[in-house]
Design an enzyme around this catalytic site. Structure first.
Site, PDB file in Angstrom:
ATOM      1  NE  ARG A 110      -4.165   1.746   2.238  1.00  0.00           N
ATOM      2  CZ  ARG A 110      -4.423   2.695   3.141  1.00  0.00           C
ATOM      3  NH1 ARG A 110      -3.602   2.859   4.177  1.00  0.00           N
ATOM      4  NH2 ARG A 110      -5.483   3.464   3.031  1.00  0.00           N
TER       5      ARG A 110
ATOM      6  CB  ILE B 243      -5.808   5.380  -0.949  1.00  0.00           C
ATOM      7  CG1 ILE B 243      -5.570   3.871  -1.075  1.00  0.00           C
ATOM      8  CG2 ILE B 243      -5.165   5.928   0.301  1.00  0.00           C
ATOM      9  CD1 ILE B 243      -4.087   3.503  -1.166  1.00  0.00           C
ATOM     10  CB  SER B 244     -10.731   2.455   0.196  1.00  0.00           C
ATOM     11  OG  SER B 244     -11.622   3.095  -0.681  1.00  0.00           O
ATOM     12  CD  GLN B 245     -11.769   1.324   6.817  1.00  0.00           C
ATOM     13  OE1 GLN B 245     -12.678   2.142   6.923  1.00  0.00           O
ATOM     14  NE2 GLN B 245     -11.388   0.539   7.804  1.00  0.00           N
TER      15      GLN B 245
ATOM     16  CG  PHE C 217     -16.780   4.813  -0.517  1.00  0.00           C
ATOM     17  CD1 PHE C 217     -15.690   4.427  -1.270  1.00  0.00           C
ATOM     18  CD2 PHE C 217     -17.334   3.899   0.368  1.00  0.00           C
ATOM     19  CE1 PHE C 217     -15.149   3.160  -1.153  1.00  0.00           C
ATOM     20  CE2 PHE C 217     -16.808   2.623   0.491  1.00  0.00           C
ATOM     21  CZ  PHE C 217     -15.712   2.244  -0.273  1.00  0.00           C
TER      22      PHE C 217
END
Length: 221
Positions: free
Chosen positions: A41, A67-69, A211
């Site tokens: 990541r 950037i998503s968890q 989101f």
């Protein structure tokens, strides 16, 4: 102290157990966890946030996007139930992290990004990392990618006010669409939409999420 890569994986496993009553999954598939362990990541976040790369939270990537968890990336990937022969459409390339995880599991990933700068950075990043089974196109994700349809899986990494009809139309028999639905800065739900081999469509609510809004999202008749 920032989390390490292994701590990130351990947190994902813990979160999966904690949310099992909502998701129906006490753990994610071995293949998904392997993919999460193989995609670094830290290669997908801005240098200024590099120390937080393995924390279980979203991070800004510029242009008002995130950037998503890691847990959400793993959950949405698991909900697709991909096979090595799967062809996947991603709506919202962003940093490219989610696509890179999908590329570990699927034969081909097609990714749509509305913001040219993000699309170009993602293309370069994939090339630098030697990822060859992702194709990025700069376009409105609400329209899908008709020339490449049907898809075994479709994943949307931004919240739509409602599901774009084109995405359901481009979902192949037995395919799954995973998408957050809801207004910006309000309650959103992650949905899993399945097209049965018969053509019937089933929707399942998974859990509440947060989101950024789907760019150029619109109402549909």
């Amino acid at each position: 102290m920032a989390d390490t890569w292994q701590q990130m994986l351990d947190t994902i496993a813990t979160e999966a157990r904690y949310t099992a009553s909502m998701t129906g999954r006490t753990q994610f598939s071995e293949a998904v966890m392997q993919a999460m362990s193989e995609v670094d990541r830290s290669a997908f976040v801005p240098a200024v946030n590099r120390e937080q790369a393995y924390d279980n939270g979203p991070l800004p990537i510029g242009n008002g996007q995130t950037i998503s968890q890691p847990y959400i990336v793993a959950l949405m990937t698991d909900l697709l139930e991909l096979t090595p022969d799967s062809v996947v459409l991603e709506v919202g390339t962003g940093s490219g992290y989610q696509a890179a995880v999908l590329a570990q599991l699927a034969r081909q990933v097609y990714s749509l990004e509305r913001i040219p700068e993000l699309a170009e950075v993602a293309r370069k990043r994939f090339a630098d990392l030697g990822v060859t089974n992702i194709e990025v196109r700069c376009a409105n994700g609400c329209d899908g990618w008709q020339e490449k349809a049907p898809f075994d899986g479709i994943i949307v990494t931004a919240a739509a006010s409602e599901i774009p009809p084109a995405l359901i139309e481009q979902l192949g028999p037995g395919g799954r669409l995973v998408i957050p639905v809801g207004p910006p800065c309000s309650y959103q739900e992650l949905l899993q939409v399945t097209r049965e081999p018969s053509g019937d469509i089933h929707r399942r609510r998974i859990l509440g999420v947060a989101f950024v809004p789907l760019i150029n999202d619109q109402k549909y008749e």
